[in-house]
Write an enzyme that holds these catalytic residues in place. Sequence first.
Site, mmCIF file in Angstrom:
data_model
loop_
_atom_site.group_PDB
_atom_site.id
_atom_site.type_symbol
_atom_site.label_atom_id
_atom_site.label_comp_id
_atom_site.label_asym_id
_atom_site.label_seq_id
_atom_site.Cartn_x
_atom_site.Cartn_y
_atom_site.Cartn_z
ATOM 1 N N SER A 93 0.835 -1.196 0.000
ATOM 2 C CA SER A 93 0.000 0.000 0.000
ATOM 3 C C SER A 93 0.877 1.256 0.000
ATOM 4 C CB SER A 93 -0.950 -0.050 1.198
ATOM 5 O OG SER A 93 -1.944 0.943 1.122
ATOM 6 N N HIS A 118 -2.197 -1.672 -4.165
ATOM 7 C CA HIS A 118 -3.649 -1.609 -4.307
ATOM 8 C C HIS A 118 -4.099 -0.155 -4.216
ATOM 9 C CE1 HIS A 118 -4.505 -2.130 0.332
ATOM 10 N NE2 HIS A 118 -3.848 -1.023 0.057
#
Length: 202
Positions: A93, A118
Amino acid sequence: MTTAALPDLNYRDLLADRLFRQRTILLTGEVDDAMAERACSELVLLAAADPKRDIVLYINSPGGSVFAGLAIYDTMKLVPNDVVTVAMGFAASMGQVLLCSGTHGKRISLAHSRIMMHQPSAGIGGTAVDIAIQAESLERMKRQSQEILAAETGHPVEQIAEDSDRDRWFTADEARDYGIVDRVVSSFAEIAPHTTAPRIGL
């Protein structure tokens, strides 16, 4: 510096101090305001002390606050130094965003690190108006993250959007092939030169 000289510091503080003197910063755990305050402060201090020598960031983080992560990102870009980023264990992330935002050619992964990309997420609640405002803010953050990743990896924003729509996992080699890192290393000697003070004279 000796332990006796700093009686109020615990072992972790002493270790961080020694690493700081080697121009090395550890970003471990969740990306939050406390991490951002420490990392940004250390980046600025190291740049002020020597604006030419590299600064090394070791990253082992599942991600966290987008705002805190962007504060670190902006400071990495602000300082004149080359910033070496090293994936150590897990960079996901916002941790992955920071990893690929190091100086190109000096973005490194250890051999068995895992990297995950993501789209940003956040809890949304409140009145209908509040939800609409939060959704717009989240969409703006998502686009901003995609633009950063596109600039750092060389992929089009549209491809980043597609690839990050769901959790996408990379091995160290896959992250190198995608453009998140430049090299996969297995020897400290391949990283250590970035922290060594330049020699003067013969």
